[in-house]
Design an enzyme around this catalytic site. Structure first.
Site, PDB file in Angstrom:
ATOM      1  N   ASN A   1       0.595   5.095   5.289  1.00  0.00           N
ATOM      2  CA  ASN A   1      -0.532   5.331   6.194  1.00  0.00           C
ATOM      3  C   ASN A   1      -1.788   4.520   5.844  1.00  0.00           C
ATOM      4  O   ASN A   1      -2.907   4.996   6.006  1.00  0.00           O
ATOM      5  CB  ASN A   1      -0.853   6.833   6.233  1.00  0.00           C
ATOM      6  CG  ASN A   1      -1.457   7.254   7.558  1.00  0.00           C
ATOM      7  OD1 ASN A   1      -1.364   6.531   8.547  1.00  0.00           O
ATOM      8  ND2 ASN A   1      -2.085   8.402   7.581  1.00  0.00           N
TER       9      ASN A   1
ATOM     10  N   GLY B   1      -2.198   1.333   7.172  1.00  0.00           N
ATOM     11  CA  GLY B   1      -2.426   0.365   8.244  1.00  0.00           C
ATOM     12  C   GLY B   1      -1.651  -0.930   8.097  1.00  0.00           C
ATOM     13  O   GLY B   1      -2.021  -1.951   8.680  1.00  0.00           O
TER      14      GLY B   1
ATOM     15  N   ASP C   1       7.810  -6.646   8.312  1.00  0.00           N
ATOM     16  CA  ASP C   1       7.349  -5.277   8.093  1.00  0.00           C
ATOM     17  C   ASP C   1       8.424  -4.529   7.289  1.00  0.00           C
ATOM     18  O   ASP C   1       9.593  -4.909   7.309  1.00  0.00           O
ATOM     19  CB  ASP C   1       7.128  -4.582   9.442  1.00  0.00           C
ATOM     20  CG  ASP C   1       6.249  -3.346   9.337  1.00  0.00           C
ATOM     21  OD1 ASP C   1       5.443  -3.252   8.391  1.00  0.00           O
ATOM     22  OD2 ASP C   1       6.358  -2.478  10.221  1.00  0.00           O
ATOM     23  N   GLU C   2       8.032  -3.463   6.609  1.00  0.00           N
ATOM     24  CA  GLU C   2       8.938  -2.664   5.791  1.00  0.00           C
ATOM     25  C   GLU C   2       9.646  -3.548   4.757  1.00  0.00           C
ATOM     26  O   GLU C   2      10.837  -3.420   4.499  1.00  0.00           O
ATOM     27  CB  GLU C   2       9.956  -1.920   6.665  1.00  0.00           C
ATOM     28  CG  GLU C   2       9.340  -1.030   7.722  1.00  0.00           C
ATOM     29  CD  GLU C   2       8.513   0.137   7.160  1.00  0.00           C
ATOM     30  OE1 GLU C   2       8.675   0.482   5.979  1.00  0.00           O
ATOM     31  OE2 GLU C   2       7.698   0.687   7.925  1.00  0.00           O
ATOM     32  N   ALA C   3       8.874  -4.430   4.136  1.00  0.00           N
ATOM     33  CA  ALA C   3       9.422  -5.431   3.212  1.00  0.00           C
ATOM     34  C   ALA C   3      10.011  -4.829   1.949  1.00  0.00           C
ATOM     35  O   ALA C   3      10.766  -5.504   1.247  1.00  0.00           O
ATOM     36  CB  ALA C   3       8.337  -6.450   2.859  1.00  0.00           C
ATOM     37  N   GLN C   4       9.699  -3.573   1.655  1.00  0.00           N
ATOM     38  CA  GLN C   4      10.295  -2.931   0.485  1.00  0.00           C
ATOM     39  C   GLN C   4      11.811  -2.855   0.610  1.00  0.00           C
ATOM     40  O   GLN C   4      12.520  -2.750  -0.386  1.00  0.00           O
ATOM     41  CB  GLN C   4       9.706  -1.536   0.246  1.00  0.00           C
ATOM     42  CG  GLN C   4      10.072  -0.476   1.267  1.00  0.00           C
ATOM     43  CD  GLN C   4       9.109  -0.408   2.444  1.00  0.00           C
ATOM     44  OE1 GLN C   4       8.270  -1.288   2.625  1.00  0.00           O
ATOM     45  NE2 GLN C   4       9.221   0.643   3.238  1.00  0.00           N
TER      46      GLN C   4
ATOM     47  N   SER D   1       1.422  -1.839   9.257  1.00  0.00           N
ATOM     48  CA  SER D   1       1.998  -2.317  10.526  1.00  0.00           C
ATOM     49  C   SER D   1       0.909  -2.752  11.491  1.00  0.00           C
ATOM     50  O   SER D   1       1.077  -3.731  12.229  1.00  0.00           O
ATOM     51  CB  SER D   1       2.859  -1.225  11.159  1.00  0.00           C
ATOM     52  OG  SER D   1       3.957  -0.920  10.316  1.00  0.00           O
TER      53      SER D   1
ATOM     54  N   CYS E   1      -3.157  10.038  -4.636  1.00  0.00           N
ATOM     55  CA  CYS E   1      -3.656   9.321  -5.802  1.00  0.00           C
ATOM     56  C   CYS E   1      -2.744   9.632  -6.999  1.00  0.00           C
ATOM     57  O   CYS E   1      -1.984  10.604  -6.970  1.00  0.00           O
ATOM     58  CB  CYS E   1      -5.103   9.718  -6.097  1.00  0.00           C
ATOM     59  SG  CYS E   1      -5.277  11.407  -6.719  1.00  0.00           S
TER      60      CYS E   1
ATOM     61  N   ALA F   1       0.848  -1.189   0.000  1.00  0.00           N
ATOM     62  CA  ALA F   1       0.000   0.000   0.000  1.00  0.00           C
ATOM     63  C   ALA F   1       0.880   1.233   0.000  1.00  0.00           C
ATOM     64  O   ALA F   1       2.096   1.155   0.188  1.00  0.00           O
ATOM     65  CB  ALA F   1      -0.902   0.019   1.232  1.00  0.00           C
TER      66      ALA F   1
END
Length: 197
Positions: A12, A14, A82-85, A16, A177, A9
């Site tokens: 912000n 959600g 988390d923070e897999a990027q 985590s 967007c 995503a």
């Protein structure tokens, strides 16, 4: 059947919070999990997964030299990242192998793209190898679905150049967007004041 999952995503959305809920669900049923987050992400403190809602939990950290193999993980029911990027493409391949060869569900949450609209290497690898992809939703200031991220300076002006990774939260980044991402006209209705200055 174990799989590699990627939940992605814009900022912000959600991510985590969702990870912490999954960890809670497993542990409430008596199953052990291991949580990892990027070592250089110190917004809440090193080795902490923290949601903007105020939830937080200690986690192990990964860096470019971390190796994910079954023998190092012990007897766990699930691996959560988390923070897999910030994973390397080779680490994503290791996680894919863990899911299939090691029969271990691996769930990853992260951003798809950076502030310039370019893929993070870890995210590109996850989009290629993950068995299950899910886009988590959030909204832009104009009320459309946000899928992009903008970096902003202290005055709220858009930053267009710089290193791919600069750690920061709501004070450094905005989820927007695609229309707002490409539109530099701050006077157009729906734009947040100062967002594109």
């Amino acid at each position: 059947m174990s799989k590699l999952f990627f939940r992605y995503a814009a900022m912000n959305a959600g991510k985590s919070t969702a990870l912490l809920q999954v960890a809670h669900n497993y542990e409430e049923r008596g199953m052990r999990v291991r949580l990892f987050t990027a070592a250089h992400d110190d917004r809440a403190g090193v080795g902490l997964i923290a949601s903007r809602l105020g939830l937080q939990r200690e986690a192990e950290t990964f860096g470019p030299d971390t190796v994910f193999v079954r023998e190092h993980l012990g007897d766990i029911a699930c691996l959560l990242v988390d923070e897999a990027q910030f994973l390397t493409p080779d680490q994503v391949r290791q996680l894919h192998r863990l899911a299939h060869g090691g029969r271990l569900p691996v769930l990853c949450w992260g951003l798809r793209s950076d502030f310039q609209g370019n893929a993070f290497p870890g995210s590109a690898a996850l989009l290629t190898l993950a068995d299950d992809l899910e886009e988590m939703k959030t909204i832009c200031a104009c009320a459309r679905k946000a899928t992009m991220n903008l970096r902003i300076d202290a005055a709220g002006r858009r930053v267009r150049e710089g290193e791919q990774v600069v750690i920061g939260g709501n004070d450094r980044y905005r989820a927007v967007c695609p229309r707002c991402f490409y539109n530099d006209d701050a006077s157009e209705p729906g734009h947040a004041p100062g967002l594109f200055g």
